[in-house]
Write a protein that holds these residues in place. Structure first.
Motif, PDB file in Angstrom:
ATOM      1  N   LEU A  91      90.287  25.018 110.338  1.00  0.00           N
ATOM      2  CA  LEU A  91      90.273  26.309 109.652  1.00  0.00           C
ATOM      3  C   LEU A  91      89.936  27.421 110.625  1.00  0.00           C
ATOM      4  CD1 LEU A  91      89.069  27.240 106.193  1.00  0.00           C
ATOM      5  CD2 LEU A  91      87.877  28.356 108.083  1.00  0.00           C
ATOM      6  N   ARG A  92      90.591  28.564 110.448  1.00  0.00           N
ATOM      7  CA  ARG A  92      90.226  29.767 111.201  1.00  0.00           C
ATOM      8  C   ARG A  92      90.631  30.997 110.413  1.00  0.00           C
ATOM      9  NH1 ARG A  92      94.926  28.361 114.521  1.00  0.00           N
ATOM     10  NH2 ARG A  92      96.490  30.043 114.463  1.00  0.00           N
ATOM     11  N   ARG A  93      90.009  32.101 110.748  1.00  0.00           N
ATOM     12  CA  ARG A  93      90.341  33.382 110.107  1.00  0.00           C
ATOM     13  C   ARG A  93      91.699  33.860 110.634  1.00  0.00           C
ATOM     14  NH1 ARG A  93      86.375  38.688 109.716  1.00  0.00           N
ATOM     15  NH2 ARG A  93      87.904  40.104 108.743  1.00  0.00           N
ATOM     16  N   ILE A  94      92.520  34.429 109.740  1.00  0.00           N
ATOM     17  CA  ILE A  94      93.869  34.829 110.130  1.00  0.00           C
ATOM     18  C   ILE A  94      94.194  36.235 109.630  1.00  0.00           C
ATOM     19  CG2 ILE A  94      94.712  32.444 110.090  1.00  0.00           C
ATOM     20  CD1 ILE A  94      96.152  33.141 107.436  1.00  0.00           C
ATOM     21  N   CYS A 135      88.402  42.898 102.565  1.00  0.00           N
ATOM     22  CA  CYS A 135      89.050  41.593 102.437  1.00  0.00           C
ATOM     23  C   CYS A 135      89.193  40.911 103.792  1.00  0.00           C
ATOM     24  CB  CYS A 135      90.440  41.742 101.806  1.00  0.00           C
ATOM     25  SG  CYS A 135      90.429  42.298 100.094  1.00  0.00           S
ATOM     26  N   GLU A 136      89.229  39.589 103.760  1.00  0.00           N
ATOM     27  CA  GLU A 136      89.563  38.806 104.947  1.00  0.00           C
ATOM     28  C   GLU A 136      90.254  37.534 104.492  1.00  0.00           C
ATOM     29  OE1 GLU A 136      85.630  36.242 106.056  1.00  0.00           O
ATOM     30  OE2 GLU A 136      85.516  38.389 106.511  1.00  0.00           O
ATOM     31  N   CYS A 137      91.038  36.952 105.383  1.00  0.00           N
ATOM     32  CA  CYS A 137      91.828  35.774 105.033  1.00  0.00           C
ATOM     33  C   CYS A 137      91.491  34.620 105.962  1.00  0.00           C
ATOM     34  CB  CYS A 137      93.321  36.098 105.109  1.00  0.00           C
ATOM     35  SG  CYS A 137      94.379  34.826 104.357  1.00  0.00           S
ATOM     36  N   HIS A 138      91.448  33.425 105.396  1.00  0.00           N
ATOM     37  CA  HIS A 138      91.183  32.204 106.149  1.00  0.00           C
ATOM     38  C   HIS A 138      92.333  31.231 105.933  1.00  0.00           C
ATOM     39  CE1 HIS A 138      86.862  33.193 106.897  1.00  0.00           C
ATOM     40  NE2 HIS A 138      87.087  33.945 105.822  1.00  0.00           N
ATOM     41  N   GLY A 139      92.724  30.550 106.992  1.00  0.00           N
ATOM     42  CA  GLY A 139      93.826  29.608 106.903  1.00  0.00           C
ATOM     43  C   GLY A 139      93.435  28.241 107.412  1.00  0.00           C
ATOM     44  N   VAL A 140      94.040  27.204 106.820  1.00  0.00           N
ATOM     45  CA  VAL A 140      93.890  25.829 107.284  1.00  0.00           C
ATOM     46  C   VAL A 140      95.186  25.432 107.981  1.00  0.00           C
ATOM     47  CG1 VAL A 140      93.711  23.420 106.579  1.00  0.00           C
ATOM     48  CG2 VAL A 140      92.216  25.122 105.553  1.00  0.00           C
ATOM     49  N   PHE A 141      95.074  24.925 109.213  1.00  0.00           N
ATOM     50  CA  PHE A 141      96.230  24.512 110.004  1.00  0.00           C
ATOM     51  C   PHE A 141      96.208  23.005 110.191  1.00  0.00           C
ATOM     52  CE2 PHE A 141      95.520  28.911 110.886  1.00  0.00           C
ATOM     53  CZ  PHE A 141      96.772  29.459 111.108  1.00  0.00           C
ATOM     54  N   ALA A 149      97.468  25.996 104.273  1.00  0.00           N
ATOM     55  CA  ALA A 149      96.839  26.631 103.114  1.00  0.00           C
ATOM     56  C   ALA A 149      96.141  27.892 103.579  1.00  0.00           C
ATOM     57  CB  ALA A 149      95.841  25.687 102.444  1.00  0.00           C
ATOM     58  N   TYR A 150      95.945  28.817 102.664  1.00  0.00           N
ATOM     59  CA  TYR A 150      95.241  30.049 103.015  1.00  0.00           C
ATOM     60  C   TYR A 150      94.476  30.570 101.809  1.00  0.00           C
ATOM     61  CZ  TYR A 150      98.587  32.961 100.451  1.00  0.00           C
ATOM     62  OH  TYR A 150      99.344  33.541  99.451  1.00  0.00           O
ATOM     63  N   CYS A 151      93.453  31.352 102.077  1.00  0.00           N
ATOM     64  CA  CYS A 151      92.661  31.977 101.018  1.00  0.00           C
ATOM     65  C   CYS A 151      92.264  33.367 101.461  1.00  0.00           C
ATOM     66  CB  CYS A 151      91.416  31.148 100.705  1.00  0.00           C
ATOM     67  SG  CYS A 151      90.380  31.869  99.406  1.00  0.00           S
ATOM     68  N   ASN A 152      92.690  34.366 100.722  1.00  0.00           N
ATOM     69  CA  ASN A 152      92.252  35.733 100.947  1.00  0.00           C
ATOM     70  C   ASN A 152      91.057  35.987 100.037  1.00  0.00           C
ATOM     71  OD1 ASN A 152      92.937  38.225 102.423  1.00  0.00           O
ATOM     72  ND2 ASN A 152      93.120  39.127 100.387  1.00  0.00           N
TER      73      ASN A 152
END
Length: 226
Positions: A91-94, A135-141, A149-152
């Motif tokens: 996971l990291r912020r995107i 807001c910020e978004c996180h993604g799973v790679f 997957a991603y979550c804002n």
């Protein structure tokens, strides 16, 4: 009888005091507050997001390890997150604007979610996403570097709420890894008391179970705007 049972269940819910702070985004926060507090589309006597808000009380946990311990059982977020990590997911912020094609691929990867057809707004490829200060978004790679997957999430005041959350439908535990990692980072930062994922009683059984396995519980939410 079902209505009376639901009313009794709602009356017994614990209360969460949630505060919107307009300073975080003066152009957007008041509109979100108005949406959360407008009359419920079906039950007019209640606020839209007031009864049965799905929340985690982050202040209960001294550290991320305490949260992970609370969801350690087989099949729950702790176990599923470890499974995803073992399969190479990270996971990291995107910035969503740097992953437009990958996000669109996730949106169109399944014709329905939770037994409902995908909304048309998700089926059209976005040319851009707005950059909002709260807001910020996180993604799973996955192990190959593909966004899975991603979550804002949106910071509103003393709570953070999911704004948009989606991923590929598989059994790798990626959604558990995504949310549990965000929850751990919020606990570690100590800036908010609550994490919200929409409502509890409006969700279908599968989604409600998912929320339960991550650690969400239903509350009566009381909102104020400052």
């Amino acid at each position: 009888m079902r209505g009376a049972s639901l009313a009794l269940e709602l009356a017994r819910l614990p209360v969460a005091q949630l505060c919107f702070e307009r300073r975080l985004n003066p152009a957007a926060i008041p509109d979100v507050y108005a949406n959360f507090t407008r009359p419920h589309p079906r039950y007019k006597v209640f606020g839209n997001k007031a009864m049965g808000a799905a929340l985690i009380d982050l202040s209960r946990f001294d550290n991320p390890a305490a949260y992970l311990h609370s969801v350690r059982q087989h099949g729950r977020a702790g176990h599923q997150s470890r499974k995803a990590a073992a399969r190479g997911y990270r996971l990291r912020r995107i910035d969503r604007n740097e992953h437009l094609d990958e996000i669109h691929a996730i949106h169109v990867s399944s014709p329905e979610r939770q037994g409902r057809p995908m909304d048309d707004s998700y089926l059209m490829r976005r040319s851009s996403y707005p950059s909002e200060p709260h807001c910020e978004c996180h993604g799973v790679f996955d192990a190959g570097g593909r966004l899975a997957a991603y979550c804002n999430i949106a910071l509103y005041g003393n709570f953070v709420a999911t704004d948009q959350l989606m991923g590929y439908k598989n059994n790798d535990g990626i959604m558990y890894l995504l949310l549990s990692s965000i929850i751990c980072s919020l606990i570690e930062a100590r800036q908010v008391n609550w994490f919200m994922y929409d409502t509890w009683f409006g969700a279908r059984q599968g989604l409600r179970q998912f929320k339960q396995y991550v650690g969400f519980q239903p509350y009566r939410a009381r909102y104020r705007l400052v």
